[in-house]
Scaffold this active site. Sequence first.
Site, short mmCIF file in Angstrom:
data_model
loop_
_atom_site.label_atom_id
_atom_site.label_comp_id
_atom_site.label_asym_id
_atom_site.label_seq_id
_atom_site.Cartn_x
_atom_site.Cartn_y
_atom_site.Cartn_z
N LYS A 181 0.72 -1.07 0.10
CA LYS A 181 -0.11 -0.02 -0.07
C LYS A 181 0.97 1.09 0.01
CE LYS A 181 -1.80 2.59 2.88
NZ LYS A 181 -1.63 3.89 2.36
N GLU A 256 10.20 0.79 10.14
CA GLU A 256 11.31 1.72 9.90
C GLU A 256 10.66 3.04 10.31
OE1 GLU A 256 14.24 0.97 9.30
OE2 GLU A 256 14.21 -1.23 8.88
N CYS A 290 13.91 10.22 6.19
CA CYS A 290 14.17 9.68 7.65
C CYS A 290 15.17 10.05 8.28
CB CYS A 290 13.70 8.33 7.72
SG CYS A 290 14.66 7.28 6.66
N GLU A 387 10.67 15.61 14.53
CA GLU A 387 10.95 15.59 13.19
C GLU A 387 10.29 16.65 12.40
OE1 GLU A 387 9.71 11.82 11.18
OE2 GLU A 387 11.78 11.46 10.33
P1 NAD Z 1 2.62 8.23 7.77
O1 NAD Z 1 3.19 7.42 8.97
O2 NAD Z 1 1.73 9.37 7.91
O3 NAD Z 1 2.31 7.31 6.51
C1 NAD Z 1 2.95 6.43 6.32
C2 NAD Z 1 2.14 5.32 5.51
O4 NAD Z 1 1.21 4.83 6.53
C3 NAD Z 1 1.36 5.97 4.39
O5 NAD Z 1 1.15 5.12 3.16
C4 NAD Z 1 0.04 6.00 5.03
O6 NAD Z 1 -1.22 5.98 4.17
C5 NAD Z 1 -0.07 4.88 5.91
N1 NAD Z 1 -0.94 5.08 7.07
C6 NAD Z 1 -1.25 6.17 7.91
N2 NAD Z 1 -1.90 5.61 8.97
C7 NAD Z 1 -2.14 4.53 8.76
C8 NAD Z 1 -3.01 3.54 9.88
N3 NAD Z 1 -3.40 3.75 10.58
N4 NAD Z 1 -2.74 1.84 9.49
C9 NAD Z 1 -2.16 1.68 8.26
N5 NAD Z 1 -1.55 2.50 7.50
C10 NAD Z 1 -1.41 3.98 7.71
O7 NAD Z 1 4.10 8.87 7.43
P2 NAD Z 1 4.47 9.89 6.23
O8 NAD Z 1 4.43 11.29 6.74
O9 NAD Z 1 3.87 9.43 4.88
O10 NAD Z 1 6.19 9.63 6.18
C11 NAD Z 1 7.00 10.36 6.49
C12 NAD Z 1 7.49 9.29 7.75
O11 NAD Z 1 8.21 8.22 7.33
C13 NAD Z 1 8.74 10.19 8.51
O12 NAD Z 1 8.73 10.06 9.84
C14 NAD Z 1 9.82 9.45 7.97
O13 NAD Z 1 10.95 9.79 8.96
C15 NAD Z 1 9.56 8.07 8.06
N6 NAD Z 1 10.24 7.23 7.08
C16 NAD Z 1 11.15 6.32 7.55
C17 NAD Z 1 12.13 5.68 6.96
C18 NAD Z 1 13.03 4.57 7.43
O14 NAD Z 1 13.55 3.88 6.82
N7 NAD Z 1 13.29 4.68 8.43
C19 NAD Z 1 12.15 5.87 5.45
C20 NAD Z 1 11.34 6.75 4.79
C21 NAD Z 1 10.43 7.39 5.70
#
Ligand code: NAD
Length: 493
Positions: A181, A256, A290, A387
């Site tokens: 997804k 992650e 991230c 962040e």
């Molecule tokens: P987010 O957590 O808002 O969303 C990430 C994904 O989760 C999206 O596909 C979203 O639709 C889905 N999602 C949201 N709520 C959900 C739920 N209740 N159940 C299931 N899925 C759900 O994050 P974002 O703002 O899209 O991305 C940025 C974040 O990702 C930052 O915190 C960044 O640090 C992190 N990130 C981490 C890594 C890593 O490898 N550690 C890599 C890239 C990004």
Amino acid sequence: MPAVAVATEREYGLFINGELVEPQSGETRELTEPASGDQLATVALAGEADVDSAVEAAQSALAGAWGKTPANERSRLLHALADAIVANRKELADLESRNVGKAISSVKAELNQAVENFRFYASAIASIRGETRPIGGSLLYYSLKEPVGVVGQIVPWNYPLMMTTWKLAPALAAGCTVVLKPDPATPLTALRMAQLATEVGVPEGVVNVVAGDGPSTGAYLVRHPGVDKVAFTGSTKTGAEIMRLCAEPLKRLTLELGGKSPNLIFADANLDDAIPSSVWSIFYSAGQSCEARSRVLVEKPLYDQVVSAFAEKASSLKVGDPLDPETQMGSLISAQHRDRVHGFVERGREEGAEVVTGGEAPNGKGAFYPPTVLAGVGNEMEIAQEEIFGPVVTVIPFEDEKDAIRIANGTKYGLFATVWTGDPARGHRLASRIKAGEIGINMPYTAFPGIPFGGYKQSGFGRELGLETLDLYLETKSVLVSTGAKPYNPFGL
Ligand code: NAD
């Protein structure tokens, strides 16, 4: 909505059971290019019935053709997918850059990494093996490695293509099937990769892509009883919610998550190397990374010099059209996200930070925000703890090595750290004392296929990109055999 080929008519279905299909939900979303506001595409959004279909397709593939595909054939298919990414790199780069607003120069580097990642796991398949061990008596023991099953993978918007490859490659190498997804704002390259996988011969149902809303569709996928494991990349807040959802029915899980990574500059560092690299470490991908080194920690005697050199380099970055090959920083993902980033800067100012450069959104089209340097920052401030996920760096002074370690470890996160020093022994000392999943010594790059990547503390658990990642997609089954002339009869019955 017709289920059409991507990048031709700008309408994108869901990818289920080897083909682009219309959503049973009937829902679509209009995407605009964040850098221009222009219409980009119409994408299908999955509802619960679509997730059910995708999980069923993944289960059938596992029970059918894919479950019988030997390791050498899976390896060949991963190499073929890497080749297909190379052959279609222009289209993929264009899609990603326009969808995310990211500079095409960055996207090209990410594409190269995607290719290498598939190649790495194509080879890593050879490491999947059980063991045997003498345990005495008339007993033979051996173990089998089996795919954990259907994997629900959820990825964020900041690196849609690269995160898709990080997730798909080890899962396919291990023999799992996938329902992925993407974020509903950035599903285009994931859909295209699923299509390419099918074109190179990955059986239908092995890779399914269902873009959709997180709290509804994403949560439904996580809770789905047909999903055996969840692999999530995203924010720590959502990761915590997913962990709760994985409790019933119980699921295997890897997370992650976010970061607030430090970049330590000691007085003995070579500043001609440290400053340009440190500028890159925060501003590539417009800080929406991230592992962005968003806290620059500087030894006190150097503080003013580093702040002004940093600001000078930051303000010289070429910000603009993501498709221009000279551009170093594109736009942010959306105007709404830019407002959020700016809110942090405003609150930082109110807490006493000095905006040395940047800090104001430009007028005009697109979700642009300038490289922003905040000085006079204390590690307890919100801008040093949370962040920001944008092109904003906080510069924090430290007294000595002990103080530097204290500040470096003084957040809830632990994803990455970079240390700039002219003293090799100091570099290794810090590598052992900083609580993070990866440390760079005089080296800004972070992600290499083959090198485990992941977090300590609230940055998550599990590792991507490494050999050990395969284990997260495998079960170990121990087989015990009686080799005696007569089987055991413990009760002597
Ligand atoms: P987010 O957590 O808002 O969303 C990430 C994904 O989760 C999206 O596909 C979203 O639709 C889905 N999602 C949201 N709520 C959900 C739920 N209740 N159940 C299931 N899925 C759900 O994050 P974002 O703002 O899209 O991305 C940025 C974040 O990702 C930052 O915190 C960044 O640090 C992190 N990130 C981490 C890594 C890593 O490898 N550690 C890599 C890239 C990004």
